[in-house]
Design an enzyme around this catalytic site. Sequence first.
Site, short mmCIF file in Angstrom:
data_model
loop_
_atom_site.label_atom_id
_atom_site.label_comp_id
_atom_site.label_asym_id
_atom_site.label_seq_id
_atom_site.Cartn_x
_atom_site.Cartn_y
_atom_site.Cartn_z
N TYR A 127 -20.02 29.98 -7.44
CA TYR A 127 -19.39 31.25 -7.84
C TYR A 127 -19.29 32.21 -6.67
CZ TYR A 127 -19.35 36.14 -9.26
OH TYR A 127 -19.07 37.48 -9.34
N SER A 147 0.82 -1.22 0.00
CA SER A 147 0.00 0.00 0.00
C SER A 147 0.85 1.26 0.00
CB SER A 147 -0.93 -0.01 1.22
OG SER A 147 -1.88 1.02 1.12
N CYS A 182 2.65 7.01 -6.73
CA CYS A 182 2.54 8.36 -7.31
C CYS A 182 3.33 9.38 -6.50
CB CYS A 182 1.08 8.81 -7.35
SG CYS A 182 0.04 7.71 -8.30
N ASP A 226 -3.43 -2.46 -12.27
CA ASP A 226 -2.60 -2.35 -13.47
C ASP A 226 -2.50 -3.64 -14.29
OD1 ASP A 226 -2.08 0.19 -12.56
OD2 ASP A 226 0.10 -0.04 -12.49
#
Lengths: 450, 450
Positions: free
Chosen positions: B426, B39, B43, B281
Amino acid sequence: MGPVLIVGGGDAGIAAALRIHEIDPHRAVTVLVADDYPSWSICGLPYFLSGETPDWHDLAHHKTFPGIDVLCGHRAESIDTAARQVTVATPGGGHVSLAYDALILATGSSPVMPDIPGKDLAGVCALHTMGDALQVDRLLRRDPAPRTATIVGSGYIGVEMAEALTYRGLRVTAISRSDPAFPTVDPPFGEALGTELRRNGVELLLGANVEAIEPGEAPHGLVVRASGGVSVATELVLIAVGVRPNAALAKSAGVQLGARGAVQVSRTMQTSVPGVWAAGDCAETWHHLLQRNVHIALGTVSHKQGRSAAESVLGRERPFAGTVGTQVVKVFDRIIARTGLLQREARDNGFDVRTTDLEVSDRNTYYPGATPMRMRVLGDRTTGRLLGAQILGHSEAEVAKRIDIFAMALHHGMSVAALADMDLSYAPPVASPWDPVQAAALAWQHQHAD
Amino acid sequence: MGPVLIVGGGDAGIAAALRIHEIDPHRAVTVLVADDYPSWSICGLPYFLSGETPDWHDLAHHKTFPGIDVLCGHRAESIDTAARQVTVATPGGGHVSLAYDALILATGSSPVMPDIPGKDLAGVCALHTMGDALQVDRLLRRDPAPRTATIVGSGYIGVEMAEALTYRGLRVTAISRSDPAFPTVDPPFGEALGTELRRNGVELLLGANVEAIEPGEAPHGLVVRASGGVSVATELVLIAVGVRPNAALAKSAGVQLGARGAVQVSRTMQTSVPGVWAAGDCAETWHHLLQRNVHIALGTVSHKQGRSAAESVLGRERPFAGTVGTQVVKVFDRIIARTGLLQREARDNGFDVRTTDLEVSDRNTYYPGATPMRMRVLGDRTTGRLLGAQILGHSEAEVAKRIDIFAMALHHGMSVAALADMDLSYAPPVASPWDPVQAAALAWQHQHAD
């Protein structure tokens, strides 16, 4: 096709005019603007007053309107819907009658001024137009310069102005009828926002009603008297307790009113009277989750409704998709955002609402600058459907556009569980492999649906 | 129910184990981890090597696995799918046979190493595991310390490592076969990313093939020879030209392979062999827009597939929702993000793709800190459907979560026009009344559909 007449030069009116001209450049479009500030960013007023946007001219969304007839200082006084004519007071004091083929009412809203003694004293003001902002700026530039201000109300304008006037160097007291402050989020988020205000030096009086404003010490002193025998000496009072739709012109013309006195409209922004549309703060707003019209005064809604009205005037049906209740505010270095229904709203509308709170890092904890973000997810336990979300986080934590992920899910009636399946972006500097949005959705699912 | 055996301790394997344990804490779950890093955030390796995450232990997503049997240094060697047994090489050099009721293959991927002379020289490395990162770190700590590095490849790892090694003080050359660099975005965005790399001191060789790596000057010198007679003197060569699925174990057990040699899986991550699932993967990935399986090696996909496999093992069907092609990378102070199909992909798959580019401010231009953002929207002119989007902007422009708004729209098959109708957040500090996402959608609509 005859001329299109638009009453109101705010977001809705100008959005409608621009869209009509974009689709059909030959169509005559006239916009009546009551003041001298067409297409002004009203949401930007606090940033002019804080000093962050020093030149107020920069607040204009558009400076020119090629192909559109924008008449400043022109106020519509009455409408003859049978003859399709509007009587208009001109800047010179006269009146003209303007014919229309299609009329769009975009008359906006006005601040609610509570009926309390002293509300008309010098130094007591509201903030809704560029003119109001220039007036507040003049008050702030008096000699001697005021060093204290009191804000009545803890909604969006109240909170933004508490920040703005603090930035401008004033000691700010905010008086909020609701406790906690900021009732447009659930109470724990309102409490957290109150903590942020106080952490930045704003004095907060919660659960307090303002009963009177009185003259105080010369030269500019005022005293605000609130419930519980509290009084606050101050030099400027800003009243920001909400707005109401400007619907008197519509009503006098026989146009049907609806939710909270706003102009009743269809999804294509048509009123009860043929040839008359309405858009923006003066009109009702379709709530996509409640499936009924409500009244919400927001720039995002006004722009979209103006555009929708324009399409409808031109015979192209583009129904307004509705609000899902998305709003965001920055307060000092925090952003607080919400979308969907609050817990109370969900319950009141018959949902089997369940709530999960999660504190989670905005990005991988090992990446520099990671900050904790507070998230709340509301879902319906019976159906699993997402009902709303609230986020409080640091101003660099992409809070605003994270709430938009929830907003997108709400538009599509997604379940909380399905939200976790979405292919959202991840790299260590910006998120985690499960985005915080998904981490919160997974936590809700495990708590209420596993 | 018998034991669940998971081969692989990366994102997919651990996600599956955690989910099984979360739903059914009494179910026996064993995870075989080939190395010592279960684990681990792969990245995050560039941020350890850049020095931004100084302690590599911080890269562990989880440090303990209560209730789960995690066996480090255990490598699965063969599977008897009839007897439901796996033969495992243990750290001591022996072998054990482990029985399973359900088997999840999460064997990951391996870096592609191009077959060029010199690829095995000291100082030439790949970056795919924590072990690789520690090896690169040792190379960077040699005495004398290397001052130059060459990266072969301009994909995500290549770009992130160009940044990382520059931050670490090295002069970096990146050699990219593709021209422009970064072929996972459309060429204009690849060009813009190349400009950012160069602006930050990275030397870029585009459209160049590496032909050989040779020893160079003592003590640690290497020479990279590329096409066109170019040679680069360097002290470290990092090869990052992609990965391929680790599917040999599955293949030898008679499990069907699919797209690009990855393990063929159903939407619930079941392989062709009963009792065997695959995720991450090593497995195929359902592409929601292309409606077929592809091979994509991404942590976000691995986590979701691992979770989906776990649900399926436990008899709860939660099909993997699929990728829509969302990816993001930070390079120096810019973020570049994409979702959906590239222009070429869209054309190759039969869409009537039309593209609109827009440069737009990330927030109201009058608000301090506003920065320009470059946006591309791809849509199908025949159907009006959104096909993809790409954004390049400043690291504080909420680029990542703006691409997620497009990703949400893609999941729901929305039209470009409908995206502009969404109720997005916004306030002047974070957006404009029409969010940049919507401004780009409106521009596409006006250009291609009005």
